[in-house]
Scaffold this motif. Structure first.
Motif, PDB file in Angstrom:
ATOM      1  N   LEU A 116       0.872  -1.173   0.000  1.00 11.26           N
ATOM      2  CA  LEU A 116       0.000   0.000   0.000  1.00 11.26           C
ATOM      3  C   LEU A 116       0.908   1.221   0.000  1.00 11.26           C
ATOM      4  O   LEU A 116       1.496   1.571   1.013  1.00 11.26           O
ATOM      5  CB  LEU A 116      -0.897   0.004   1.239  1.00 11.26           C
ATOM      6  CG  LEU A 116      -2.140  -0.867   1.212  1.00 11.26           C
ATOM      7  CD1 LEU A 116      -2.803  -0.905   2.573  1.00 11.26           C
ATOM      8  CD2 LEU A 116      -3.136  -0.379   0.149  1.00 11.26           C
ATOM      9  N   LEU A 145      -5.518   2.994   6.509  1.00 10.54           N
ATOM     10  CA  LEU A 145      -5.692   3.841   5.331  1.00 10.54           C
ATOM     11  C   LEU A 145      -6.998   4.608   5.462  1.00 10.54           C
ATOM     12  O   LEU A 145      -8.034   4.029   5.785  1.00 10.54           O
ATOM     13  CB  LEU A 145      -5.692   2.970   4.069  1.00 10.54           C
ATOM     14  CG  LEU A 145      -6.054   3.599   2.726  1.00 10.54           C
ATOM     15  CD1 LEU A 145      -5.134   4.775   2.394  1.00 10.54           C
ATOM     16  CD2 LEU A 145      -5.980   2.541   1.618  1.00 10.54           C
ATOM     17  N   ALA A 170      -2.803   5.599  -1.619  1.00  8.74           N
ATOM     18  CA  ALA A 170      -3.639   4.859  -2.565  1.00  8.74           C
ATOM     19  C   ALA A 170      -4.691   5.746  -3.206  1.00  8.74           C
ATOM     20  O   ALA A 170      -5.098   6.768  -2.639  1.00  8.74           O
ATOM     21  CB  ALA A 170      -4.316   3.685  -1.858  1.00  8.74           C
ATOM     22  N   THR A 230      -0.533   3.160  -4.815  1.00 13.55           N
ATOM     23  CA  THR A 230      -1.275   1.928  -5.095  1.00 13.55           C
ATOM     24  C   THR A 230      -2.639   2.260  -5.666  1.00 13.55           C
ATOM     25  O   THR A 230      -3.348   3.128  -5.153  1.00 13.55           O
ATOM     26  CB  THR A 230      -1.439   1.097  -3.817  1.00 13.55           C
ATOM     27  OG1 THR A 230      -0.149   0.750  -3.323  1.00 13.55           O
ATOM     28  CG2 THR A 230      -2.227  -0.182  -4.089  1.00 13.55           C
ATOM     29  N   VAL A 286      -6.405   0.975  -6.259  1.00 14.71           N
ATOM     30  CA  VAL A 286      -7.329   0.010  -5.661  1.00 14.71           C
ATOM     31  C   VAL A 286      -8.631  -0.005  -6.462  1.00 14.71           C
ATOM     32  O   VAL A 286      -9.476   0.877  -6.320  1.00 14.71           O
ATOM     33  CB  VAL A 286      -7.616   0.370  -4.186  1.00 14.71           C
ATOM     34  CG1 VAL A 286      -8.607  -0.621  -3.567  1.00 14.71           C
ATOM     35  CG2 VAL A 286      -6.311   0.400  -3.382  1.00 14.71           C
TER      36      VAL A 286
END
Length: 330
Positions: free
Chosen positions: A6, A120, A172, A198, A200
């Motif tokens: 992440l 997160l 992310a 990242t 997602v």
């Protein structure tokens, strides 16, 4: 299960996560027992990354997760979201990215989850009245205070991500991405890879369109998101099901479900993507998790591209009310 980071050099989690929006009944009725059985299956499969939000069932999804992790601590890494605001009795949502509002919502999320920290924290939707630099500074403050491990944004533009990244490293970005929703390829996927952010993908199996069991829109409850979604109403639905036939045959030839193949395609895309399929059942979660063990060849990817080219899906992603009104998806 294979692990992916992440953020650049960040915390590593399973390559396939679990979206927990369905715990709040967005795709049909469910209960805490069924949701907890799915979380127990996730532990067995090595699916250790959970995605939820404060607005999923007005906190219901977070409460269900909190009740489970109370007895199963230290396994899951949790992402939740804030920034969408709905006043009591209001028919429309608004966005608020102010520090005061985000701080209050984060504290409520932590309480429902029964934790002092989440790994997160996303801005669920951007408040266009507030510079992204200011919002990023707020999130960086939450991180410095030890309330979050990192932060990200949902459904933003590549240029906005670059502005945020210039203030503080972003962990992310989350957007809808699948074989039938490929808008992120117009810059976001590439920007995330370049910056070490990242990506997602939510709804990686097309809200069930890639399921092994054929969908029947006639069975959708009135509260089901898909009931009035353009891609699930006629004539679009029949066109889409026809287009999927060769893909489903390809999956069958490989001995996997269409959901497994669809997620394997995502995992083969550039960058460290971590798709978060949403499901209420252990069996479907296993199909999704199996994708992490599947390797697609260049020939496989070319064949998928041939049978499901960019833009194959009939119908818009959302209705106007789903995009701007009362509903919150992803």
């Amino acid at each position: 299960m294979q692990k992916r980071p992440l953020g650049k050099n960040g915390l590593k989690v399973g390559a396939v996560g679990l979206g927990c929006m369905s715990f709040a009944g967005f795709y049909g009725s469910t209960d805490i027992k069924e949701s907890h059985a799915t979380l127990a299956a996730a532990m067995e499969l090595g699916v250790d990354f959970l995605d939820t939000a404060n607005v999923y069932g007005a906190g219901k999804s977070e409460e269900i997760i909190g009740a489970f992790i109370k007895d199963h601590p230290n396994f899951f890494k949790i992402a939740t979201k804030g920034g969408i605001k709905r006043e009591p009795g209001a028919t429309e949502r608004t966005f608020d990215n102010s520090e005061a509002y985000l701080r209050g919502e984060l504290e409520k999320s932590l309480k429902r989850l029964g934790v002092e920290y989440v790994d997160l924290y996303y801005i669920h939707r951007q408040d266009q009245s507030r510079p992204i630099e200011e919002v990023t500074e707020t999130l960086a403050k939450f991180k410095q205070e030890g309330k979050i491990g990192g932060f990200g944004f949902s459904e933003i533009a590549p240029a906005t991500l670059r502005r945020a990244q210039a203030v503080h490293p972003v962990m992310a970005v989350q957007s809808e991405y699948s074989l039938w929703t490929r808008l992120p390829e117009l810059g976001m996927v590439q920007t995330c890879e370049e910056l070490g952010v990242t990506f997602v993908p939510f709804s990686p199996v097309g809200r069930g369109i890639f399921s092994k069991k054929p969908l029947d829109p006639a069975t959708f409850k009135e509260t089901d998101f898909r009931k009035h979604n353009p891609r699930f109403v006629e004539p679009n639905f029949s066109y889409n099901m026809k287009a999927l036939e060769p893909f489903n045959e390809m999956a069958a030839d490989k001995g996997v479900s269409p959901a497994t193949l669809a997620i394997a395609w995502l995992l083969a895309q550039p960058g460290d993507m971590i798709p978060i399929p949403g499901t209420r059942t252990a069996a479907h979660l296993k199909e999704c998790a199996d994708a992490a063990e599947m390797t697609l060849t260049a020939s496989d990817l070319a064949e998928i591209e041939r049978i499901l080219p960019v833009g194959f899906a009939h119908g818009a992603r959302y209705t106007d009310s789903q995009l701007w009104g009362t509903a919150v998806y992803g």
